[in-house]
Design a protein around this motif. Sequence first.
Motif, mmCIF file in Angstrom:
data_model
loop_
_atom_site.group_PDB
_atom_site.id
_atom_site.type_symbol
_atom_site.label_atom_id
_atom_site.label_comp_id
_atom_site.label_asym_id
_atom_site.label_seq_id
_atom_site.Cartn_x
_atom_site.Cartn_y
_atom_site.Cartn_z
ATOM 1 N N ASN A 70 82.618 -37.939 15.363
ATOM 2 C CA ASN A 70 82.130 -36.846 15.881
ATOM 3 C C ASN A 70 82.646 -36.537 17.471
ATOM 4 O O ASN A 70 82.254 -36.878 18.410
ATOM 5 C CB ASN A 70 80.581 -37.089 16.100
ATOM 6 N N ASP A 71 83.888 -35.963 17.376
ATOM 7 C CA ASP A 71 84.509 -35.528 18.663
ATOM 8 C C ASP A 71 84.943 -34.348 18.712
ATOM 9 O O ASP A 71 84.856 -33.500 17.737
ATOM 10 C CB ASP A 71 85.699 -36.611 18.808
ATOM 11 N N LYS A 106 75.519 -39.493 17.203
ATOM 12 C CA LYS A 106 76.696 -40.213 16.535
ATOM 13 C C LYS A 106 77.287 -39.537 15.291
ATOM 14 O O LYS A 106 78.347 -39.435 15.208
ATOM 15 C CB LYS A 106 76.601 -41.639 16.232
#
Length: 144
Positions: A70-71, A106
């Motif tokens: 999750n970026d 996250k």
Amino acid sequence: MNINVRAVDVHWTADGDLFITDDGDMHLATYDQNEVLVGAVARRLMSSKGDWSGQPQMGTDLISMMGLPNDAETANMIKSIITSSLTSDGLLKGEQLNVRCLPLDKYSILVSLVITALQGDEPLLLAFSYDLRDNKMIPRIITT
């Protein structure tokens, strides 16, 4: 999909179920172009291509996002896939749509959409959470 004053669709609830009236009939979303558009966008975002036998190209293929971190890079890919899904066949034009993807935790991403309304001056606001673990797009209620 051309949504105009003659557009007819069944009404879908915010969580993707058919809206059934008190007398057991399906509620039709014929009186409000914005209602038809919101239903079309929600169905498309909560489906994968091939889910609808009558329209096999309708859907948003986010399955390739499963398991990714999750970026910012993943968020940009999700934004691109969603934008393409909603604009490639003319449901929306690029200038009618603003998609934002923000991390919630996250594994979850908030997907917010601001869509130029077909009727009225107020934009349409939609929000979904997308879970990177199980490829689920879940509608969320926005209160203003």
